[in-house]
Design a protein around this motif. Structure first.
Motif, PDB file in Angstrom:
ATOM      1  N   UNK A 212     -10.003  10.033  15.441  1.00  0.00           N
ATOM      2  CA  UNK A 212      -9.298  11.365  14.520  1.00  0.00           C
ATOM      3  C   UNK A 212     -10.025  12.135  13.871  1.00  0.00           C
ATOM      4  N   UNK A 213     -11.082  11.845  12.656  1.00  0.00           N
ATOM      5  CA  UNK A 213     -11.067  12.826  11.991  1.00  0.00           C
ATOM      6  C   UNK A 213     -11.953  14.013  12.890  1.00  0.00           C
ATOM      7  N   UNK A 214     -12.770  13.775  14.436  1.00  0.00           N
ATOM      8  CA  UNK A 214     -13.271  14.444  15.082  1.00  0.00           C
ATOM      9  C   UNK A 214     -11.864  15.276  16.083  1.00  0.00           C
ATOM     10  N   UNK A 215     -11.042  14.413  15.537  1.00  0.00           N
ATOM     11  CA  UNK A 215      -9.238  15.453  16.642  1.00  0.00           C
ATOM     12  C   UNK A 215      -9.098  16.361  15.845  1.00  0.00           C
ATOM     13  N   UNK A 216      -9.020  16.233  14.455  1.00  0.00           N
ATOM     14  CA  UNK A 216      -8.728  16.800  13.548  1.00  0.00           C
ATOM     15  C   UNK A 216      -9.179  18.285  13.428  1.00  0.00           C
ATOM     16  N   UNK A 217     -11.087  18.286  13.922  1.00  0.00           N
ATOM     17  CA  UNK A 217     -11.341  19.220  13.388  1.00  0.00           C
ATOM     18  C   UNK A 217     -10.761  19.901  14.899  1.00  0.00           C
ATOM     19  N   UNK A 218     -10.960  19.478  15.636  1.00  0.00           N
ATOM     20  CA  UNK A 218     -10.746  20.439  17.227  1.00  0.00           C
ATOM     21  C   UNK A 218      -9.113  20.848  17.321  1.00  0.00           C
ATOM     22  N   UNK A 219      -8.229  20.037  16.682  1.00  0.00           N
ATOM     23  CA  UNK A 219      -7.512  21.201  16.115  1.00  0.00           C
ATOM     24  C   UNK A 219      -7.296  21.690  15.798  1.00  0.00           C
ATOM     25  N   UNK A 220      -8.008  21.777  13.840  1.00  0.00           N
ATOM     26  CA  UNK A 220      -8.476  23.154  13.136  1.00  0.00           C
ATOM     27  C   UNK A 220      -9.259  24.169  14.280  1.00  0.00           C
ATOM     28  N   UNK A 221      -9.914  23.391  15.162  1.00  0.00           N
ATOM     29  CA  UNK A 221     -10.632  24.766  15.602  1.00  0.00           C
ATOM     30  C   UNK A 221     -10.014  26.012  16.466  1.00  0.00           C
ATOM     31  N   UNK A 222      -8.879  24.590  16.847  1.00  0.00           N
ATOM     32  CA  UNK A 222      -7.682  25.286  18.088  1.00  0.00           C
ATOM     33  C   UNK A 222      -7.268  26.357  17.151  1.00  0.00           C
ATOM     34  N   UNK A 223      -6.390  25.896  16.104  1.00  0.00           N
ATOM     35  CA  UNK A 223      -6.040  26.924  15.671  1.00  0.00           C
ATOM     36  C   UNK A 223      -6.740  28.341  15.115  1.00  0.00           C
ATOM     37  N   UNK A 224      -7.798  28.081  14.480  1.00  0.00           N
ATOM     38  CA  UNK A 224      -8.267  29.064  14.089  1.00  0.00           C
ATOM     39  C   UNK A 224      -8.433  30.101  14.779  1.00  0.00           C
ATOM     40  N   UNK A 225      -8.581  30.186  15.970  1.00  0.00           N
ATOM     41  CA  UNK A 225      -8.325  30.657  17.242  1.00  0.00           C
ATOM     42  C   UNK A 225      -7.224  31.048  17.596  1.00  0.00           C
ATOM     43  N   UNK A 226      -5.871  30.448  17.603  1.00  0.00           N
ATOM     44  CA  UNK A 226      -4.427  31.128  17.435  1.00  0.00           C
ATOM     45  C   UNK A 226      -4.587  32.243  16.567  1.00  0.00           C
ATOM     46  N   UNK A 227      -5.336  32.057  15.191  1.00  0.00           N
ATOM     47  CA  UNK A 227      -4.908  32.873  14.059  1.00  0.00           C
ATOM     48  C   UNK A 227      -5.562  34.403  14.527  1.00  0.00           C
ATOM     49  N   UNK A 228      -7.269  34.186  15.906  1.00  0.00           N
ATOM     50  CA  UNK A 228      -7.771  35.224  15.962  1.00  0.00           C
ATOM     51  C   UNK A 228      -7.126  35.980  17.131  1.00  0.00           C
ATOM     52  N   UNK A 229      -6.003  35.339  17.695  1.00  0.00           N
ATOM     53  CA  UNK A 229      -4.931  35.726  18.567  1.00  0.00           C
ATOM     54  C   UNK A 229      -4.025  36.356  18.107  1.00  0.00           C
ATOM     55  N   UNK A 230      -3.456  35.994  16.180  1.00  0.00           N
ATOM     56  CA  UNK A 230      -2.510  36.973  15.955  1.00  0.00           C
ATOM     57  C   UNK A 230      -3.199  38.514  15.870  1.00  0.00           C
TER      58      UNK A 230
END
Lengths: 352, 180
Positions: A212-230
Motif C-alpha cells: 500500500x505505501x508504495x502504491x500510494x506513492x505510485x498514485x501520487x506520481x500519477x496525480x502529479x502527471x495529471x496536474x502537469x497535463x492541466x
C-alpha cells in the motif's frame, strides 16, 4: 475524405506500429480503410481485426509494453468493453491511443451520433484514480491532425489518450490536408520491455502493486502527471468571444453547429461567442472562469442530457448563469433550435 | 457564396454519390465543401439523404434545417423536404414516382424528367446525373470541367470508363432547363 478515413490515413502517415479493432457503426471505416489501403504493405503497420474490443485494448497494452505506437478505435458500447484495459494502461503508465466515434446510448442504444460519453471519457474511463487526455475533433482536418498529436501526448506522459469524436465528424466528408509522413520508430523508449540486455536490469511493467505505501506513492506520481497535463495541455478555440455578452460552449460536432447559431445571433445584433474546448481533459476551466468575469451567461450545447455543463459550472462557480441545451439519443441539433433555446434562456424577460 | 443543398431519395438511386460528386467538384474549384450523409437504417432500402454545403468560406454547420436547394427523388422526401427550402430557394425533382407535386409559391420549382430521358437513352442508371446536370444549369457556380474532375475523383478507378457517359448525361440534364 470521411472523418474516419482521414483518421485512418493519418495513422498510417504517423508511423503507427499497430492498429487493433473490431467493427462497429459509425466507426467501421477506420478498420476498412486501413485494410483497403493495405497499411501493412505501405509501412509495415500491423492491422488486425480482433475477436472483440476487449482483445483490441489488451493487444494495445501488449504493443505499448514493447514501446510501440499502438491504437484502437471503436464506438460507445465497444469503448465500455475496453474500460478495464484503459485502466490497466493508465496504471502501468503505458502510451496508447483510443478513438471513440461516439453513438447514442445507453446500452447498444443507436448507431446515430451522440456526445453522451463525455463523463466516461473525462471522469471514469475505467476503475481507479486515473485520467486520460481527451481530444475532441470538430472537423475532418482535426480527425487527421489529432492522431500525431495524440501519440506525442501519449508518449510524453506515458498515458492513454482518447480521441473523442462522434458519428457526425466520423461520417462527414470535408477537404483535408494530410499530415506529413513520419517514419516508424526504430528506437524505443528506455522503459520498453523488448528483451533484457546483458548487464542491464530486468524491466518490469505492471499495474499491480501489493504494498500500500508504495502504491500510494505510485498514485501520487500519477496525480502529479495529471496536474502537469492541466498546466500544459489545455487546448481550446474561441470564436467571436472578444466582445461577447453571452458564451455558447460546445465541442466536436456540436461546436460546428453552434458556430452557425452564433452567426445567426450576430446577424440579429446579439453579442454571442462560441468557446470550444479542444481538450476535454484537461478541461479549459481557467479560460472559462476568466470569461465568466465579463459575460452575462453561458449556454452549454451538447448531444447529451447535460454532461460537460458540470465542468462549466465548476469553472464558472457562482459568477454566472449556466444553462444547457441538448439533443440526445441519436438526434443532432440544427442551428435554428440552438438559437431558439438561447433566446428562450437569455432574451425573454423572465429567463426560463 | 454559400450553397446548402439536400439531396434525398431512395437508397440505391445514387443520392450519396451525387452529393459526393458535388462536394468533390467544389473542391476541384478551390471552394470549401462538406458532405454529411444520413447513415444507418434508412440506407437499407428506405429513404436516404445527404446534406452538401459549398462555400467560399469555412463551412460552419454540417447539419442544417433549411436549404438553398433541395433535389428530391421520391415522394417521402418531397413530403419531408419541400418545407425545408429557404424562401427564394430551388426545389428540383424528378416527376417519376411523385404523386403530390410541390405547391409552394415562394420558391423556384423545376420538374426534370430525368428517368424518362435516361430510359430514352437506354441508360436508366444515369438518371441521377441528368438531374445533377439540370441543377448545374440552374445554379451555374460550378464549371463543367471541375464537375468532370470531381466525377473522376469520386468514382473508383474501375468505373472511370463510365465518365464519358456520365458527362453526356450531365449535358442532357443541362439542356432540359429552359427557364433561367
Amino acid at each position: 475524405m470521411k472523418g474516419n478515413e482521414a483518421l485512418a490515413e493519418a495513422a498510417i502517415r504517423t508511423g503507427v506500429d499497430a492498429f487493433f479493432g473490431y467493427p462497429i457503426t459509425p466507426q467501421s471505416e477506420v478498420l476498412e480503410y486501413l485494410l483497403q489501403e493495405d497499411a501493412q504493405k505501405r509501412t509495415g503497420m500491423v492491422v488486425l481485426q480482433t475477436e472483440s474490443e476487449t482483445a483490441s485494448i489488451n493487444m494495445v497494452y501488449g504493443a505499448a509494453c514493447a514501446g510501440r505506437r499502438a491504437m484502437t478505435s471503436s464506438s460507445s458500447p465497444g469503448i465500455s468493453l475496453m474500460s478495464e484495459g484503459i485502466s490497466y494502461l493508465a496504471g502501468a503508465e503505458l502510451p496508447g491511443v483510443i478513438v471513440n466515434v461516439a453513438r447514442g446510448g445507453p446500452g447498444l442504444g443507436t448507431i446515430q451520433p451522440a456526445q453522451s460519453d463525455y463523463f466516461q471519457a473525462t471522469k471514469a474511463p475505467g476503475h481507479g484514480d486515473f485520467r486520460q487526455l481527451v481530444l475532441a475533433p470538430a472537423s475532418v482536418q482535426e480527425m487527421a491532425d489529432f492522431i500525431p498529436l495524440a501519440f506525442d501526448l501519449a508518449f510524453k506522459y506515458r498515458n492513454p489518450v482518447m480521441i473523442l469524436s462522434d458519428g457526425v465528424i466520423g461520417q462527414m466528408m470535408e477537404k483535408v490536408y494530410l499530415p506529413e509522413p513520419r517514419p516508424r520508430m526504430t528506437e524505443f523508449p528506455e522503459w520498453a520491455t523488448i528483451g533484457k540486455k546483458p548487464g542491464k536490469e530486468r524491466k518490469r511493467i505492471t499495474s499491480l502493486n501489493l504494498i500500500p505505501l508504495e502504491h500510494e506513492k505510485h498514485n501520487q506520481k500519477l496525480q502529479a502527471k495529471y496536474r502537469q497535463m492541466e498546466a500544459e495541455e489545455i487546448r481550446y478555440e474561441e470564436y467571436l468571444c472578444q466582445d461577447a455578452e453571452y458564451i455558447m460552449v460546445a465541442y466536436g460536432a456540436s461546436a460546428r453547429i453552434a458556430s452557425r447559431a452564433v452567426e445567426m445571433a450576430r446577424a440579429k445584433g446579439i453579442r454571442v461567442g462560441l468557446f470550444r474546448p479542444v481538450t476535454l481533459f484537461p478541461f479549459p476551466a481557467p479560460q472559462i472562469e476568466a470569461l465568466s468575469l465579463r459575460v452575462k451567461g453561458f449556454l452549454s450545447i451538447e448531444m447529451s442530457a447535460g454532461q460537460m455543463i458540470e465542468d462549466i459550472r465548476l469553472a464558472v462557480g457562482k459568477n454566472q448563469r449556466v444553462e444547457h441545451f441538448g439533443r440526445y439519443g441519436g438526434l443532432v441539433h440544427v442551428p435554428e433550435e440552438i438559437l431558439e433555446a438561447f433566446e428562450r434562456f437569455y432574451m425573454e424577460p423572465h429567463g426560463h | 457564396m454559400t450553397e446548402e443543398i439536400i439531396i434525398a431519395g431512395f437508397g440505391g438511386q445514387g443520392v450519396l454519390s451525387m452529393g459526393k460528386m458535388l462536394a468533390y467538384s467544389a473542391i476541384m474549384q478551390h471552394l470549401e465543401a462538406c458532405w454529411m450523409p444520413a447513415y444507418g437504417p434508412e440506407m437499407r432500402g428506405g429513404t436516404c439523404n445527404v446534406m452538401v454545403s459549398i462555400s467560399h468560406d469555412k463551412i460552419s454547420s454540417p447539419v442544417l434545417r433549411c436549404f438553398d436547394t433541395a433535389i428530391i427523388l421520391n415522394q417521402p422526401s418531397m413530403d419531408k423536404f419541400e418545407s425545408a427550402v429557404k424562401p427564394g430557394g430551388v426545389l428540383m425533382y424528378d416527376p417519376n414516382g411523385i404523386t403530390r407535386t410541390p405547391t409552394r409559391k415562394d420558391i423556384r420549382i423545376f420538374a426534370v424528367s430525368a428517368t424518362e430521358e435516361a430510359t430514352r437513352m437506354n441508360e436508366p442508371r444515369i438518371f441521377n446525373m441528368i438531374v445533377l446536370g439540370a441543377y448545374l444549369s440552374v445554379k451555374p457556380f460550378l464549371g463543367l470541367d471541375h464537375v468532370v474532375e470531381g466525377l473522376r475523383k469520386s468514382l473508383p478507378p474501375r468505373n472511370h470508363k463510365l465518365i464519358p457517359l456520365n458527362e453526356k448525361a450531365l449535358r442532357v440534364g443541362m439542356g432540359l432547363i429552359t427557364q433561367p
